[in-house]
Design an enzyme around this catalytic site. Structure first.
Site, PDB file in Angstrom:
ATOM      1  N   GLY A 138       0.800  -1.210   0.000  1.00 43.28           N
ATOM      2  CA  GLY A 138       0.000   0.000   0.000  1.00 43.28           C
ATOM      3  C   GLY A 138       0.836   1.265   0.000  1.00 43.28           C
ATOM      4  CG  ASP A 402      13.612 -19.222  10.852  1.00 48.88           C
ATOM      5  OD1 ASP A 402      14.783 -19.019  10.459  1.00 48.88           O
ATOM      6  OD2 ASP A 402      12.632 -18.534  10.491  1.00 48.88           O
ATOM      7  NE  ARG A 460      14.771 -37.543  -4.979  1.00 49.08           N
ATOM      8  CZ  ARG A 460      13.605 -37.110  -4.526  1.00 49.08           C
ATOM      9  NH1 ARG A 460      12.854 -36.341  -5.280  1.00 49.08           N
ATOM     10  NH2 ARG A 460      13.191 -37.425  -3.334  1.00 49.08           N
ATOM     11  CD  GLU A 593      12.372 -30.482   3.579  1.00 48.21           C
ATOM     12  OE1 GLU A 593      11.266 -30.098   3.160  1.00 48.21           O
ATOM     13  OE2 GLU A 593      13.433 -30.369   2.934  1.00 48.21           O
ATOM     14  N   GLY A 606       8.340 -38.981  -2.422  1.00 48.63           N
ATOM     15  CA  GLY A 606       6.982 -39.374  -2.076  1.00 48.63           C
ATOM     16  C   GLY A 606       6.813 -39.686  -0.595  1.00 48.63           C
TER      17      GLY A 606
HETATM   18  C1  LIG Z   1       9.564 -28.307  -5.673  1.00 53.03           C
HETATM   19  C2  LIG Z   1       9.393 -29.415  -4.670  1.00 53.03           C
HETATM   20  C3  LIG Z   1       8.744 -30.603  -5.018  1.00 53.03           C
HETATM   21  C4  LIG Z   1       8.585 -31.641  -4.091  1.00 53.03           C
HETATM   22  N1  LIG Z   1       7.915 -32.773  -4.470  1.00 53.03           N
HETATM   23  C5  LIG Z   1       7.676 -33.746  -3.532  1.00 53.03           C
HETATM   24  C6  LIG Z   1       6.883 -34.904  -3.859  1.00 53.03           C
HETATM   25  O1  LIG Z   1       6.383 -35.030  -4.952  1.00 53.03           O
HETATM   26  N2  LIG Z   1       6.670 -35.835  -2.912  1.00 53.03           N
HETATM   27  C7  LIG Z   1       7.191 -35.704  -1.661  1.00 53.03           C
HETATM   28  O2  LIG Z   1       6.963 -36.582  -0.842  1.00 53.03           O
HETATM   29  N3  LIG Z   1       7.931 -34.617  -1.319  1.00 53.03           N
HETATM   30  C8  LIG Z   1       8.178 -33.637  -2.220  1.00 53.03           C
HETATM   31  N4  LIG Z   1       8.911 -32.535  -1.857  1.00 53.03           N
HETATM   32  C9  LIG Z   1       9.381 -32.398  -0.473  1.00 53.03           C
HETATM   33  C10 LIG Z   1       8.274 -31.947   0.423  1.00 53.03           C
HETATM   34  O3  LIG Z   1       7.506 -30.952  -0.215  1.00 53.03           O
HETATM   35  C11 LIG Z   1       8.755 -31.369   1.729  1.00 53.03           C
HETATM   36  O4  LIG Z   1       9.736 -32.165   2.305  1.00 53.03           O
HETATM   37  C12 LIG Z   1       7.614 -31.279   2.714  1.00 53.03           C
HETATM   38  O5  LIG Z   1       6.483 -30.770   2.089  1.00 53.03           O
HETATM   39  C13 LIG Z   1       7.957 -30.429   3.882  1.00 53.03           C
HETATM   40  O6  LIG Z   1       6.792 -30.176   4.632  1.00 53.03           O
HETATM   41  P1  LIG Z   1       6.870 -29.353   5.952  1.00 53.03           P
HETATM   42  O7  LIG Z   1       5.482 -29.091   6.374  1.00 53.03           O
HETATM   43  O8  LIG Z   1       7.771 -29.993   6.900  1.00 53.03           O
HETATM   44  O9  LIG Z   1       7.600 -27.990   5.524  1.00 53.03           O
HETATM   45  P2  LIG Z   1       7.096 -26.818   4.567  1.00 53.03           P
HETATM   46  O10 LIG Z   1       6.013 -27.258   3.699  1.00 53.03           O
HETATM   47  O11 LIG Z   1       8.274 -26.203   3.953  1.00 53.03           O
HETATM   48  O12 LIG Z   1       6.448 -25.798   5.613  1.00 53.03           O
HETATM   49  C14 LIG Z   1       7.197 -25.140   6.593  1.00 53.03           C
HETATM   50  C15 LIG Z   1       6.589 -23.769   6.810  1.00 53.03           C
HETATM   51  O13 LIG Z   1       7.122 -23.187   7.999  1.00 53.03           O
HETATM   52  C16 LIG Z   1       7.346 -21.823   7.772  1.00 53.03           C
HETATM   53  N5  LIG Z   1       8.325 -21.304   8.733  1.00 53.03           N
HETATM   54  C17 LIG Z   1       9.664 -21.513   8.718  1.00 53.03           C
HETATM   55  N6  LIG Z   1      10.232 -20.862   9.750  1.00 53.03           N
HETATM   56  C18 LIG Z   1       9.240 -20.240  10.425  1.00 53.03           C
HETATM   57  C19 LIG Z   1       9.210 -19.399  11.574  1.00 53.03           C
HETATM   58  N7  LIG Z   1      10.313 -19.066  12.209  1.00 53.03           N
HETATM   59  N8  LIG Z   1       8.015 -18.918  11.978  1.00 53.03           N
HETATM   60  C20 LIG Z   1       6.865 -19.210  11.309  1.00 53.03           C
HETATM   61  N9  LIG Z   1       6.844 -19.991  10.215  1.00 53.03           N
HETATM   62  C21 LIG Z   1       8.025 -20.509   9.779  1.00 53.03           C
HETATM   63  C22 LIG Z   1       7.824 -21.783   6.355  1.00 53.03           C
HETATM   64  O14 LIG Z   1       7.738 -20.487   5.802  1.00 53.03           O
HETATM   65  C23 LIG Z   1       6.918 -22.805   5.685  1.00 53.03           C
HETATM   66  O15 LIG Z   1       5.756 -22.228   5.184  1.00 53.03           O
HETATM   67  C24 LIG Z   1       9.099 -31.491  -2.789  1.00 53.03           C
HETATM   68  C25 LIG Z   1       9.753 -30.311  -2.418  1.00 53.03           C
HETATM   69  C26 LIG Z   1       9.900 -29.263  -3.343  1.00 53.03           C
HETATM   70  C27 LIG Z   1      10.610 -28.007  -2.918  1.00 53.03           C
HETATM   71  C1  HEC Z   2      -5.323   1.241  -1.656  1.00 53.53           C
HETATM   72  C2  HEC Z   2      -5.551   0.868  -0.299  1.00 53.53           C
HETATM   73  C3  HEC Z   2      -4.982   1.710   0.833  1.00 53.53           C
HETATM   74  C4  HEC Z   2      -5.307   2.997   1.155  1.00 53.53           C
HETATM   75  C5  HEC Z   2      -6.239   3.914   0.411  1.00 53.53           C
HETATM   76  C6  HEC Z   2      -4.596   3.303   2.380  1.00 53.53           C
HETATM   77  N1  HEC Z   2      -3.838   2.236   2.766  1.00 53.53           N
HETATM   78 FE1  HEC Z   2      -2.752   2.110   4.474  1.00 53.53          FE
HETATM   79  N2  HEC Z   2      -2.148   0.226   3.965  1.00 53.53           N
HETATM   80  C7  HEC Z   2      -2.506  -0.411   2.813  1.00 53.53           C
HETATM   81  C8  HEC Z   2      -1.779  -1.679   2.740  1.00 53.53           C
HETATM   82  C9  HEC Z   2      -1.879  -2.689   1.626  1.00 53.53           C
HETATM   83  C10 HEC Z   2      -1.027  -1.761   3.936  1.00 53.53           C
HETATM   84  C11 HEC Z   2      -0.128  -2.934   4.394  1.00 53.53           C
HETATM   85  C12 HEC Z   2       1.340  -2.516   4.435  1.00 53.53           C
HETATM   86  C13 HEC Z   2       1.809  -2.092   3.069  1.00 53.53           C
HETATM   87  O1  HEC Z   2       1.585  -2.826   2.144  1.00 53.53           O
HETATM   88  O2  HEC Z   2       2.348  -0.969   2.951  1.00 53.53           O
HETATM   89  C14 HEC Z   2      -1.291  -0.556   4.673  1.00 53.53           C
HETATM   90  C15 HEC Z   2      -0.715  -0.271   5.907  1.00 53.53           C
HETATM   91  C16 HEC Z   2      -1.016   0.854   6.643  1.00 53.53           C
HETATM   92  C17 HEC Z   2      -0.570   1.073   7.995  1.00 53.53           C
HETATM   93  C18 HEC Z   2       0.238   0.133   8.823  1.00 53.53           C
HETATM   94  C19 HEC Z   2       1.656   0.286   8.475  1.00 53.53           C
HETATM   95  C20 HEC Z   2       2.571  -0.600   9.267  1.00 53.53           C
HETATM   96  O3  HEC Z   2       3.737  -0.535   8.935  1.00 53.53           O
HETATM   97  O4  HEC Z   2       2.153  -1.361  10.131  1.00 53.53           O
HETATM   98  C21 HEC Z   2      -1.031   2.307   8.378  1.00 53.53           C
HETATM   99  C22 HEC Z   2      -0.825   2.959   9.714  1.00 53.53           C
HETATM  100  C23 HEC Z   2      -1.765   2.836   7.263  1.00 53.53           C
HETATM  101  N3  HEC Z   2      -1.736   1.927   6.228  1.00 53.53           N
HETATM  102  C24 HEC Z   2      -2.364   4.061   7.264  1.00 53.53           C
HETATM  103  C25 HEC Z   2      -3.101   4.580   6.207  1.00 53.53           C
HETATM  104  C26 HEC Z   2      -3.713   5.866   6.213  1.00 53.53           C
HETATM  105  C27 HEC Z   2      -3.651   6.853   7.361  1.00 53.53           C
HETATM  106  C28 HEC Z   2      -4.349   5.990   5.023  1.00 53.53           C
HETATM  107  C29 HEC Z   2      -5.112   7.202   4.497  1.00 53.53           C
HETATM  108  C30 HEC Z   2      -4.341   8.396   4.394  1.00 53.53           C
HETATM  109  C31 HEC Z   2      -4.137   4.766   4.275  1.00 53.53           C
HETATM  110  N4  HEC Z   2      -3.374   3.949   5.025  1.00 53.53           N
HETATM  111  C32 HEC Z   2      -4.677   4.506   3.022  1.00 53.53           C
HETATM  112  C33 HEC Z   2      -3.402  -0.004   1.846  1.00 53.53           C
HETATM  113  C34 HEC Z   2      -4.030   1.244   1.840  1.00 53.53           C
END
Ligand SMILES: Cc1cc2nc3c(=O)[nH]c(=O)nc-3n(C[C@H](O)[C@H](O)[C@H](O)COP(=O)(O)OP(=O)(O)OC[C@H]3O[C@@H](n4cnc5c(N)ncnc54)[C@H](O)[C@@H]3O)c2cc1C
Ligand code: HEC
Ligand code: HEC
Ligand code: HEC
Ligand code: HEC
Length: 629
Positions: A138, A402, A460, A593, A606
């Site tokens: 935004g 992480d 692989r 994983e 798989g």
């Molecule tokens: C392109 C590709 C194809 C694949 N094909 C197959 C297949 O066909 N068959 C098979 O068995 N396996 C396949 N795999 C492997 C399989 O997808 C993965 O091993 C499995 O899905 C992992 O699942 P998961 O839930 O453990 O992790 P993920 O699905 O990776 O989910 C982990 C999530 O945790 C989030 N996360 C990480 N750190 C934080 C944090 N600090 N705070 C909050 N959120 C966090 C991540 O952003 C992510 O969304 C494939 C992998 C890839 C990349």
């Molecule tokens: C077109 C839609 C749109 C309009 C109009 C808009 N915003 Fe936003 N605003 C967003 C989006 C999308 C975000 C999420 C953060 C980002 O993408 O910048 C956001 C985030 C924010 C945040 C949170 C920022 C943060 O860092 O947590 C504030 C505060 C805010 N807008 C204030 C305003 C104010 C005040 C106005 C009017 C002057 C306004 N916005 C108008 C779309 C909009």
């Protein structure tokens, strides 16, 4: 008289002031002067910053200046206090601009009758119901999230340069104070397959669950799983005439590939794989199996897949639906940064950093880490494997490990971290994995000399290493219409992505790819002969299911990439995370994983999807057992 009476102190206190205050609040919100914390001074600054100045130079400013909106509230709703998932904002975007279905209908209309490769829009693709603000910001520049993996030519308004997702140094948060505390029964960290499965099981049992996902999109690497799900002794196998499978054979096959696997975990996986598949089917999955195809050197066909495309795209929406039935949802843009423990070392939850709401603490009885791999953490990968520097990964961009870092900080044991999976299948020039099923279904690999160079069904890791030894460190995956038909949708996808060279004869293909014509033609001839004799006298490919002489030939240039990681936290058979002395850390569970050891040195393709469902459930069951009734 009346006038005076009206303004007596009681009326002022009980009626007028609150009303005035309310009017002020509403007015502030509507005119955009409301402060995040509600304080007037801060409010003025926020209003100014967002209605004038630099934050007004982007999408929001454009909407306001051109009167596409009548004020901040058209986008923000009642308050500019934005929730971390940006839910309200996304509702507003859709209210005016329409839903993805409507966008897609428009795209279809525009592409009607179009010849040649079509431009891919940011409003299509396979991420599930992505929030608009994952790409459109935004008040700052926008970047199309797709290009963290693809390299589409996308013209997003107010485009900014790509800022790669790099691992954050979590120690930054160690001495920071949370701004609030929330409580629940179970905290699930990560919204991939295993996190969503675990959360769904706990939520369905009536537990209050909080699910945090650090990325702006749901689904992790799981959503990218293209291939299949392994399960043994299934109804589908029986329907297809595969009668000779059992959990014992699946264990044996898995160990033959992985070698050093944690046998107890593999046994659980195999024994509960059929039950997990049944659950998946009951929840709505429509799966099939190719009785001719054995994956990765295994002895029985057991890779269950969907004919409509990639399995992950299928699994995540089903898991989400199950979770949302319980009224729970995933908090995106919400990163767990540190596990919290009490004086006894029991995990009591975690510190979460929300994109808008800042640092807060979630207090729970049980925490489940489901954070996926560390494939996109160069430092962690090369710490154990210096030779893997600069190899791309096909895992999702937030795969930073992480979970392992957070767990190690509180004394967990990490194992097998050196086991990183190199697969032979990334499309050259992208971070996109080409499914191994094109090879397993009959395709072969040919090098720049027009020759095969190894058993195309070898494990692989071995193939990845071998490709790096070939000229140019890239090779061509070759398949024909019969193979394409097995995975029609996936093949069409590769055409859509412009990866595929098509030719009607080997001569034409060799010319198009710049290969020595004679060598390539004789490679294809020999291979057809191998098919006829069912024996590959060059490299001993164990199954030759296609002669590659049917219809068109297709080629995709492929390079090795890091497919995923096999190391991670150590767990016991209840998915409790273990400390250095192999004692369970109370209150902490892991699934997917992020868990080390169950794949050994190489993952049997798989097994990960099967593991998502089996270990996701098991981790939730164990977590609930610890909570008591
Ligand atoms: C392109 C590709 C194809 C694949 N094909 C197959 C297949 O066909 N068959 C098979 O068995 N396996 C396949 N795999 C492997 C399989 O997808 C993965 O091993 C499995 O899905 C992992 O699942 P998961 O839930 O453990 O992790 P993920 O699905 O990776 O989910 C982990 C999530 O945790 C989030 N996360 C990480 N750190 C934080 C944090 N600090 N705070 C909050 N959120 C966090 C991540 O952003 C992510 O969304 C494939 C992998 C890839 C990349
Ligand atoms: C077109 C839609 C749109 C309009 C109009 C808009 N915003 Fe936003 N605003 C967003 C989006 C999308 C975000 C999420 C953060 C980002 O993408 O910048 C956001 C985030 C924010 C945040 C949170 C920022 C943060 O860092 O947590 C504030 C505060 C805010 N807008 C204030 C305003 C104010 C005040 C106005 C009017 C002057 C306004 N916005 C108008 C779309 C909009
Ligand atoms: C009150 C209705 C309204 C809301 C809410 C709204 N828009 Fe718009 N938006 C418009 C109109 C009208 C236009 C101009 C016509 C068009 O392009 O559709 C526009 C234009 C745009 C454009 C094109 C900009 C350009 O450079 O031409 C983008 C991108 C956009 N909006 C995205 C968003 C996003 C993302 C949100 C949510 C954060 C949002 N809009 C919220 C009405 C709205
Ligand atoms: C994955 C990134 C991405 C997401 C998510 C996304 N957009 Fe876009 N958007 C783009 C790109 C890229 C363009 C440029 C034109 C194109 O590629 O179709 C664009 C253009 C637009 C435009 C102006 C031109 C047009 O096609 O109408 C509007 C309006 C818009 N987006 C609204 C939305 C809304 C509403 C949502 C959520 C339902 C959304 N976008 C989600 C990437 C995205
Ligand atoms: C995290 C990495 C990643 C992101 C982000 C991503 N993709 Fe993909 N994409 C892939 C992979 C891997 C495949 C190959 C899947 C397969 O083999 O079917 C793929 C395949 C495709 C295909 C071909 C298959 C088909 O469905 O037609 C298209 C088109 C595509 N992506 C579009 C998009 C768009 C549009 C976005 C943004 C909204 C996007 N992708 C975001 C990884 C990604």
């Amino acid at each position: 008289m009346f006038f005076v009476k009206f303004y007596n102190r009681e009326v002022l206190k009980n009626f007028l002031l609150p009303v005035l205050f309310l009017l002020m609040l509403v007015g502030c919100a509507l005119s955009g002067t409301a402060g995040k914390a509600g304080s007037p001074e801060e409010g003025m600054i926020v209003g100014k910053a967002y209605s004038h100045g630099v934050k007004n130079d982007y999408l929001a400013g454009l909407h306001i200046r051109n009167e596409y909106v009548s004020g901040c509230s058209d986008c923000h709703g009642k308050s500019v206090d934005v929730d971390d998932s940006e839910t309200e904002l996304n509702k507003s975007c859709r209210n005016c601009h329409g839903t993805y279905d409507e966008f897609k209908a428009k795209i279809k209309q525009e592409q009607k009758g179009h010849k040649g490769p079509v431009k891919v829009s940011g409003h299509e693709g396979h991420l599930i119901d992505v929030s608009c603000t994952a790409c459109h910001s935004g008040h700052s520049g926008s970047f199309p999230y797709c290009n963290y993996c693809h390299s589409f030519d996308m013209k997003i308004p107010f485009a900014k340069a790509k800022t790669p997702y790099v691992p954050e140094n979590l120690s930054y948060y160690y001495d920071k104070e949370p701004n609030r505390v929330e409580t629940a029964d179970v905290l699930v960290i990560g919204s991939g397959g295993s996190g969503l499965m675990a959360a769904g099981v706990a939520a369905n049992a009536g537990k209050k669950v909080i699910i945090v996902e650090k990325m702006p999109v749901i689904g992790g690497s799981s959503i990218l799983s293209t291939g299949g799900m392994n399960a043994a002794g299934t109804k589908i196998q029986h329907e297809k005439g595969v009668m000779n499978d059992s959990p014992e054979i699946m264990v044996k096959d898995t160990l033959a590939i992985g070698k050093t696997n944690d046998v107890a975990l593999v046994r659980i996986l195999a024994e509960r794989s059929n039950e997990a598949l049944e659950w998946f089917i009951n929840a709505g999955a429509n799966l099939t199996l190719n009785p001719k195809v054995k994956t990765g050197g295994t002895t029985v066909p057991r890779s269950h897949y969907t004919e409509t495309g990639a399995i992950g795209q299928y699994m995540i929406p089903i898991l989400l639906k199950e979770l949302r039935k319980t009224g729970n949802d995933v908090r995106t843009n919400s990163k767990a940064v540190m596990l919290k423990t009490d004086a006894d070392g029991r995990v009591t939850g975690a510190l979460i950093y929300g994109k808008h709401s800042g640092l807060y603490e979630v207090k729970v009885g049980a925490t489940i880490i489901a954070t996926g791999s560390y494939a996109n953490n160069q430092a962690l990968v090369t710490q154990y494997n210096p030779q893997l520097k600069d190899i791309i990964t096909t895992a999702q961009p937030g795969s930073h490990g992480d979970g392992v870092v957070m767990a190690e900080k509180i004394g967990a044991k990490a194992i097998n971290m050196e086991n990183v999976q190199i697969h032979p299948n990334a499309a050259a020039g992208t971070s996109i994995m080409v499914t191994q099923n094109m090879r397993i279904g009959g395709g072969i690999l040919v090098n720049k000399s027009g020759k095969r160079f190894m058993d195309d069904l070898a494990p692989r890791n071995k193939m990845g290493e071998e490709i790096l030894r070939q000229e140019g460190q890239s090779v061509f995956l070759i398949y024909d219409d019969n193979v394409a038909k097995l995975r029609k949708k996936v093949h069409e996808g590769y055409i859509h992505l412009n990866f595929v060279t098509t030719a009607s004869t080997p001569e034409e293909m060799a010319k198009k790819l710049g290969l020595p014509v004679d060598a390539f033609v004789s490679t294809m001839k020999n291979y057809a002969l191998f098919y006829k004799n069912q024996k590959d006298t060059d490299f001993n490919r164990p199954t030759i299911s296609e002669p590659l002489t049917n219809g068109n030939l297709y080629a995709i240039e492929v390079i090795p990439g890091i497919g995923g990681t096999l190391g991670g936290v150590a767990v016991n058979t209840k998915m409790q995370v273990l400390d250095e002395n192999n004692q369970p850390i109370k209150g902490l569970y892991a699934s997917g994983e992020v868990v080390g050891g169950w794949h050994g040195e190489d993952r049997y393709g798989g097994n990960a999807v099967a593991g998502n469902l089996v270990f996701g459930r098991l981790s939730a069951e164990s977590a609930m057992e610890s909570l008591g009734k």
